[in-house]
Scaffold this motif. Structure first.
Motif, PDB file in Angstrom:
ATOM      1  N   MET A   1       0.846  -1.173   0.000  1.00 34.78           N
ATOM      2  CA  MET A   1       0.000   0.000   0.000  1.00 34.78           C
ATOM      3  C   MET A   1       0.890   1.234   0.000  1.00 34.78           C
ATOM      4  SD  MET A   1      -2.902   0.929   2.717  1.00 34.78           S
ATOM      5  CE  MET A   1      -4.177   2.019   2.236  1.00 34.78           C
ATOM      6  N   VAL A   2       0.538   2.205  -0.830  1.00 36.66           N
ATOM      7  CA  VAL A   2       1.308   3.434  -0.943  1.00 36.66           C
ATOM      8  C   VAL A   2       0.663   4.485  -0.056  1.00 36.66           C
ATOM      9  CG1 VAL A   2       2.102   5.208  -2.531  1.00 36.66           C
ATOM     10  CG2 VAL A   2       1.941   2.841  -3.297  1.00 36.66           C
ATOM     11  N   LYS A   3       1.463   5.061   0.841  1.00 38.59           N
ATOM     12  CA  LYS A   3       0.932   6.090   1.736  1.00 38.59           C
ATOM     13  C   LYS A   3       1.684   7.398   1.520  1.00 38.59           C
ATOM     14  CE  LYS A   3      -0.473   3.053   5.453  1.00 38.59           C
ATOM     15  NZ  LYS A   3      -0.366   2.773   6.874  1.00 38.59           N
ATOM     16  N   GLY A   4       0.960   8.488   1.510  1.00 42.69           N
ATOM     17  CA  GLY A   4       1.572   9.799   1.446  1.00 42.69           C
ATOM     18  C   GLY A   4       2.190  10.143   0.101  1.00 42.69           C
ATOM     19  N   THR A   5       1.828   9.438  -0.924  1.00 49.47           N
ATOM     20  CA  THR A   5       2.389   9.700  -2.238  1.00 49.47           C
ATOM     21  C   THR A   5       1.259   9.715  -3.252  1.00 49.47           C
ATOM     22  OG1 THR A   5       4.373   8.488  -1.629  1.00 49.47           O
ATOM     23  CG2 THR A   5       4.055   8.908  -3.945  1.00 49.47           C
ATOM     24  N   SER A   6       1.312  10.695  -4.131  1.00 48.57           N
ATOM     25  CA  SER A   6       0.310  10.698  -5.203  1.00 48.57           C
ATOM     26  C   SER A   6       0.894   9.971  -6.403  1.00 48.57           C
ATOM     27  CB  SER A   6      -0.078  12.127  -5.568  1.00 48.57           C
ATOM     28  OG  SER A   6       1.039  12.811  -6.086  1.00 48.57           O
ATOM     29  N   ARG A   7       0.108   9.116  -6.986  1.00 48.00           N
ATOM     30  CA  ARG A   7       0.540   8.318  -8.126  1.00 48.00           C
ATOM     31  C   ARG A   7      -0.450   8.496  -9.268  1.00 48.00           C
ATOM     32  NH1 ARG A   7       5.333   5.682  -8.313  1.00 48.00           N
ATOM     33  NH2 ARG A   7       5.607   4.216  -6.660  1.00 48.00           N
ATOM     34  N   ARG A   8       0.055   8.342 -10.477  1.00 51.09           N
ATOM     35  CA  ARG A   8      -0.818   8.322 -11.641  1.00 51.09           C
ATOM     36  C   ARG A   8      -1.086   6.870 -11.982  1.00 51.09           C
ATOM     37  NH1 ARG A   8       1.650  12.831 -15.745  1.00 51.09           N
ATOM     38  NH2 ARG A   8       1.386  14.583 -14.336  1.00 51.09           N
ATOM     39  N   VAL A   9      -2.350   6.554 -12.166  1.00 49.93           N
ATOM     40  CA  VAL A   9      -2.720   5.193 -12.503  1.00 49.93           C
ATOM     41  C   VAL A   9      -3.589   5.205 -13.755  1.00 49.93           C
ATOM     42  CG1 VAL A   9      -2.607   4.326 -10.142  1.00 49.93           C
ATOM     43  CG2 VAL A   9      -4.753   5.192 -11.026  1.00 49.93           C
ATOM     44  N   ILE A  10      -3.553   4.085 -14.461  1.00 49.51           N
ATOM     45  CA  ILE A  10      -4.432   3.867 -15.604  1.00 49.51           C
ATOM     46  C   ILE A  10      -5.245   2.622 -15.275  1.00 49.51           C
ATOM     47  CG2 ILE A  10      -4.548   3.271 -18.041  1.00 49.51           C
ATOM     48  CD1 ILE A  10      -1.923   4.740 -18.433  1.00 49.51           C
ATOM     49  N   VAL A  11      -6.551   2.740 -15.372  1.00 51.51           N
ATOM     50  CA  VAL A  11      -7.445   1.624 -15.118  1.00 51.51           C
ATOM     51  C   VAL A  11      -8.055   1.222 -16.452  1.00 51.51           C
ATOM     52  CG1 VAL A  11      -9.480   0.828 -13.871  1.00 51.51           C
ATOM     53  CG2 VAL A  11      -7.934   2.467 -12.806  1.00 51.51           C
ATOM     54  N   VAL A  12      -7.829  -0.022 -16.845  1.00 52.31           N
ATOM     55  CA  VAL A  12      -8.320  -0.534 -18.125  1.00 52.31           C
ATOM     56  C   VAL A  12      -9.314  -1.642 -17.833  1.00 52.31           C
ATOM     57  CG1 VAL A  12      -7.647  -1.630 -20.294  1.00 52.31           C
ATOM     58  CG2 VAL A  12      -6.106   0.006 -19.206  1.00 52.31           C
ATOM     59  N   ASP A  13     -10.494  -1.557 -18.446  1.00 49.46           N
ATOM     60  CA  ASP A  13     -11.466  -2.636 -18.301  1.00 49.46           C
ATOM     61  C   ASP A  13     -10.943  -3.875 -18.995  1.00 49.46           C
ATOM     62  OD1 ASP A  13     -13.296  -1.165 -16.848  1.00 49.46           O
ATOM     63  OD2 ASP A  13     -14.276  -0.386 -18.633  1.00 49.46           O
ATOM     64  N   SER A  14     -11.207  -5.021 -18.395  1.00 48.66           N
ATOM     65  CA  SER A  14     -10.690  -6.282 -18.908  1.00 48.66           C
ATOM     66  C   SER A  14     -11.371  -6.655 -20.223  1.00 48.66           C
ATOM     67  CB  SER A  14     -10.917  -7.393 -17.883  1.00 48.66           C
ATOM     68  OG  SER A  14     -10.540  -8.628 -18.431  1.00 48.66           O
ATOM     69  N   PRO A  15     -10.589  -7.059 -21.240  1.00 50.74           N
ATOM     70  CA  PRO A  15     -11.209  -7.530 -22.472  1.00 50.74           C
ATOM     71  C   PRO A  15     -11.869  -8.894 -22.301  1.00 50.74           C
ATOM     72  CG  PRO A  15      -8.818  -7.647 -22.630  1.00 50.74           C
ATOM     73  CD  PRO A  15      -9.148  -6.988 -21.326  1.00 50.74           C
ATOM     74  N   ASP A  16     -11.515  -9.628 -21.250  1.00 47.99           N
ATOM     75  CA  ASP A  16     -12.115 -10.920 -20.954  1.00 47.99           C
ATOM     76  C   ASP A  16     -12.693 -10.861 -19.545  1.00 47.99           C
ATOM     77  OD1 ASP A  16     -12.903 -13.532 -20.935  1.00 47.99           O
ATOM     78  OD2 ASP A  16     -10.890 -14.362 -20.736  1.00 47.99           O
ATOM     79  N   PRO A  17     -13.954 -10.447 -19.386  1.00 49.13           N
ATOM     80  CA  PRO A  17     -14.506 -10.212 -18.045  1.00 49.13           C
ATOM     81  C   PRO A  17     -14.871 -11.471 -17.274  1.00 49.13           C
ATOM     82  CG  PRO A  17     -16.158  -9.750 -19.712  1.00 49.13           C
ATOM     83  CD  PRO A  17     -14.886 -10.072 -20.446  1.00 49.13           C
ATOM     84  N   LYS A  18     -14.529 -12.653 -17.778  1.00 50.79           N
ATOM     85  CA  LYS A  18     -14.855 -13.885 -17.059  1.00 50.79           C
ATOM     86  C   LYS A  18     -14.094 -13.986 -15.739  1.00 50.79           C
ATOM     87  CE  LYS A  18     -15.593 -16.320 -21.354  1.00 50.79           C
ATOM     88  NZ  LYS A  18     -14.956 -17.203 -22.320  1.00 50.79           N
ATOM     89  N   LEU A  19     -12.836 -13.538 -15.744  1.00 51.75           N
ATOM     90  CA  LEU A  19     -12.006 -13.678 -14.544  1.00 51.75           C
ATOM     91  C   LEU A  19     -11.682 -12.352 -13.879  1.00 51.75           C
ATOM     92  CD1 LEU A  19      -9.471 -16.346 -15.865  1.00 51.75           C
ATOM     93  CD2 LEU A  19     -11.416 -16.705 -14.365  1.00 51.75           C
ATOM     94  N   PHE A  20     -11.456 -11.306 -14.680  1.00 50.78           N
ATOM     95  CA  PHE A  20     -11.011 -10.031 -14.130  1.00 50.78           C
ATOM     96  C   PHE A  20     -11.936  -8.907 -14.569  1.00 50.78           C
ATOM     97  CE2 PHE A  20      -7.193 -12.627 -14.818  1.00 50.78           C
ATOM     98  CZ  PHE A  20      -6.743 -12.718 -13.520  1.00 50.78           C
ATOM     99  N   GLU A  21     -12.092  -7.933 -13.689  1.00 50.39           N
ATOM    100  CA  GLU A  21     -12.906  -6.767 -14.032  1.00 50.39           C
ATOM    101  C   GLU A  21     -12.045  -5.677 -14.663  1.00 50.39           C
ATOM    102  OE1 GLU A  21     -15.141  -5.283 -10.752  1.00 50.39           O
ATOM    103  OE2 GLU A  21     -15.830  -7.266 -10.181  1.00 50.39           O
ATOM    104  N   GLN A  22     -10.895  -5.404 -14.034  1.00 49.84           N
ATOM    105  CA  GLN A  22     -10.068  -4.294 -14.478  1.00 49.84           C
ATOM    106  C   GLN A  22      -8.595  -4.641 -14.299  1.00 49.84           C
ATOM    107  OE1 GLN A  22     -11.393  -1.295 -11.768  1.00 49.84           O
ATOM    108  NE2 GLN A  22     -12.937  -0.519 -13.176  1.00 49.84           N
ATOM    109  N   ALA A  23      -7.782  -3.933 -15.077  1.00 42.89           N
ATOM    110  CA  ALA A  23      -6.335  -3.991 -14.893  1.00 42.89           C
ATOM    111  C   ALA A  23      -5.889  -2.594 -14.473  1.00 42.89           C
ATOM    112  CB  ALA A  23      -5.640  -4.406 -16.181  1.00 42.89           C
TER     113      ALA A  23
END
Length: 88
Positions: free
Chosen positions: A1-23
């Motif tokens: 877990m990152v504390k006290g730091t701002s990070r840039r993230v990219i959230v991508v919806d899974s092309p195969d939603p059977k197992l994962f929702e997002q990357a």
């Protein structure tokens, strides 16, 4: 877990939603400081990686299933000829 730091993230919806929702990709702090790198390029790379990870893996059949029927016939004929030659 990152504390006290701002990070840039990219959230991508899974092309195969059977197992994962997002990357979720955590972008390096200096990713945009390089010349010629745009946010669209970084987003495109994240989508490409997510698609390649969700691509089906090719499972090769065992060797005995990949040999055609005529291959077995040729080996059997060669063994039979060798056996006949040995008996004579």
């Amino acid at each position: 877990m990152v504390k006290g730091t701002s990070r840039r993230v990219i959230v991508v919806d899974s092309p195969d939603p059977k197992l994962f929702e997002q990357a979720i990709f955590i972008v390096k702090n200096d990713a945009f400081s390089q010349e010629g790198v745009t946010s669209q390029q970084v987003l495109g790379e994240a989508c490409r990686i997510a698609r390649s990870c969700a691509a089906p893996q090719i499972v090769r059949p065992p060797l005995w299933r990949r040999v055609p029927l005529w291959g077995y016939a040729a080996v059997l004929a060669a063994v039979a000829a060798g056996l006949m030659a040995w008996l004579l």
